[in-house]
Write an enzyme that holds these catalytic residues in place. Sequence first.
Site, PDB file in Angstrom:
ATOM      1  N   PRO A 104      43.911  96.171  24.605  1.00  0.00           N
ATOM      2  CA  PRO A 104      44.089  95.076  25.573  1.00  0.00           C
ATOM      3  C   PRO A 104      43.394  93.821  25.029  1.00  0.00           C
ATOM      4  O   PRO A 104      42.294  93.919  24.481  1.00  0.00           O
ATOM      5  CB  PRO A 104      43.368  95.587  26.827  1.00  0.00           C
ATOM      6  CG  PRO A 104      43.199  97.048  26.644  1.00  0.00           C
ATOM      7  CD  PRO A 104      43.174  97.314  25.173  1.00  0.00           C
ATOM      8  N   GLY A 110      37.382  93.294  21.518  1.00  0.00           N
ATOM      9  CA  GLY A 110      37.392  92.939  20.091  1.00  0.00           C
ATOM     10  C   GLY A 110      38.761  92.843  19.470  1.00  0.00           C
ATOM     11  O   GLY A 110      38.888  93.036  18.247  1.00  0.00           O
ATOM     12  N   SER A 111      39.796  92.525  20.269  1.00  0.00           N
ATOM     13  CA  SER A 111      41.142  92.487  19.671  1.00  0.00           C
ATOM     14  C   SER A 111      41.267  91.367  18.636  1.00  0.00           C
ATOM     15  O   SER A 111      41.930  91.544  17.616  1.00  0.00           O
ATOM     16  CB  SER A 111      42.229  92.360  20.746  1.00  0.00           C
ATOM     17  OG  SER A 111      42.109  91.129  21.390  1.00  0.00           O
ATOM     18  N   SER A 112      40.603  90.231  18.852  1.00  0.00           N
ATOM     19  CA  SER A 112      40.781  89.158  17.857  1.00  0.00           C
ATOM     20  C   SER A 112      40.055  89.508  16.561  1.00  0.00           C
ATOM     21  O   SER A 112      40.600  89.283  15.470  1.00  0.00           O
ATOM     22  CB  SER A 112      40.396  87.776  18.403  1.00  0.00           C
ATOM     23  OG  SER A 112      39.076  87.767  18.823  1.00  0.00           O
ATOM     24  N   ALA A 113      38.862  90.095  16.655  1.00  0.00           N
ATOM     25  CA  ALA A 113      38.167  90.504  15.421  1.00  0.00           C
ATOM     26  C   ALA A 113      38.993  91.555  14.677  1.00  0.00           C
ATOM     27  O   ALA A 113      39.184  91.465  13.459  1.00  0.00           O
ATOM     28  CB  ALA A 113      36.793  91.062  15.759  1.00  0.00           C
ATOM     29  N   ALA A 114      39.518  92.545  15.414  1.00  0.00           N
ATOM     30  CA  ALA A 114      40.299  93.617  14.762  1.00  0.00           C
ATOM     31  C   ALA A 114      41.560  93.049  14.118  1.00  0.00           C
ATOM     32  O   ALA A 114      41.945  93.469  13.013  1.00  0.00           O
ATOM     33  CB  ALA A 114      40.655  94.696  15.786  1.00  0.00           C
ATOM     34  N   ASP A 154      31.326  91.745  16.137  1.00  0.00           N
ATOM     35  CA  ASP A 154      32.637  92.373  16.370  1.00  0.00           C
ATOM     36  C   ASP A 154      33.335  92.692  15.047  1.00  0.00           C
ATOM     37  O   ASP A 154      33.934  93.762  14.882  1.00  0.00           O
ATOM     38  CB  ASP A 154      33.545  91.455  17.204  1.00  0.00           C
ATOM     39  CG  ASP A 154      33.069  91.289  18.641  1.00  0.00           C
ATOM     40  OD1 ASP A 154      31.926  91.670  18.937  1.00  0.00           O
ATOM     41  OD2 ASP A 154      33.847  90.770  19.458  1.00  0.00           O
TER      42      ASP A 154
HETATM   43  C1  MEV Z   1      31.681  89.107  22.116  1.00  0.00           C
HETATM   44  O1  MEV Z   1      32.408  90.310  21.899  1.00  0.00           O
HETATM   45  C2  MEV Z   1      30.216  89.346  21.980  1.00  0.00           C
HETATM   46  C3  MEV Z   1      29.330  88.120  22.225  1.00  0.00           C
HETATM   47  O2  MEV Z   1      27.974  88.586  22.062  1.00  0.00           O
HETATM   48  C4  MEV Z   1      29.604  87.010  21.249  1.00  0.00           C
HETATM   49  C5  MEV Z   1      29.212  87.320  19.803  1.00  0.00           C
HETATM   50  O3  MEV Z   1      28.465  88.241  19.542  1.00  0.00           O
HETATM   51  O4  MEV Z   1      29.656  86.562  18.929  1.00  0.00           O
HETATM   52  C6  MEV Z   1      29.464  87.591  23.639  1.00  0.00           C
END
Ligand code: MEV
Length: 322
Positions: A104, A110-114, A154
């Site tokens: 989702p 973490g979809s954008s990082a993945a 992430d």
């Molecule tokens: C986002 O998934 C996690 C945050 O701590 C931002 C980050 O670590 O860059 C909110």
Amino acid sequence: MTKGKASAPAKIILFGEHFVVYGSPAILASINRRINVEAKKGKDGKVTIRSDIAAGEFDGSTFKLIEGSNARAALEPIYFAAKQILAAKKQQAGLEIDINSDIPYSVGLGSSAASLVATIAAVEALVGKPDRKKICESAIEAERIIHKNSSGADCYVSTFGGLIHYSKGEGFKKIENKSTLFMVIGDTGIKHNTGELVSSVRKLKETNQMGFAGLMAQSKDICNQALAALNSGNADQLGMLMNENQLLLVRLGVSHEKADELIGIARESGALGAKITGAGGGGAIIALAANKQDSEKIAAEIKEAGYSAFEIEIDSRGLVIS
Ligand code: MEV
């Protein structure tokens, strides 16, 4: 090679989100939901990107929308990362990138990082020699287009996988957890913007330096205790620490009434602890259960209330290049 293929996992943050941006530790895990990416060479230097939520074509500075609202903003970091690789390899070719996801999006998983990790790996597999460390660094650089203060956590967990302890200063260390963690994700369905939430926390920090320092010290302490609880397999203690962590997130103003509702349902259904996971502002919550029967019950109760919920497992593979 005619096609580069890679997949990267979603993530949860068990402890320390937001504070990790300012150097405090966080505990994260990659989970058994993935993004799959296929990259092949395209025509005329154009880069076409198709995902489940957006599709578009980049031709130099021109963007042609194929599908989706806000597609340019969603696809730009992926384009940037892919173009960097082609430029480094002095390649004039275009690219066709296909992204399929069962994560989702915009709810803190973490979809954008993945998608960045998997895309960079797929393009590297197509035109070069993929190297995990470099892939992770490039993904963090591209992620900073979306949210400029990213801690990088992430991208680390999506690349290297497993349960990790991460801080900006010390990097990441794998955690050997002693027992199975029975965990449930509840999704409020409310999409968030990580960059905006991180900025709102920054403003709070700037207006109350002392207060923020106090919360940050508590977050660090919770992470240290959580590490000990994971090492000794003490799930009751972990759950209690998750509840304490949630109180800090409420103080930061990043929880949300729907997230509070789901956390309440999870706790009433027997969760040992529950909190938002990731940036907050809606998004997803994570609940820890004592056993499989309880995690099934928690997921069922959240669904009964009209939300999406699913049980998760830790994925130890991280980035997979095929
Ligand atoms: C986002 O998934 C996690 C945050 O701590 C931002 C980050 O670590 O860059 C909110």
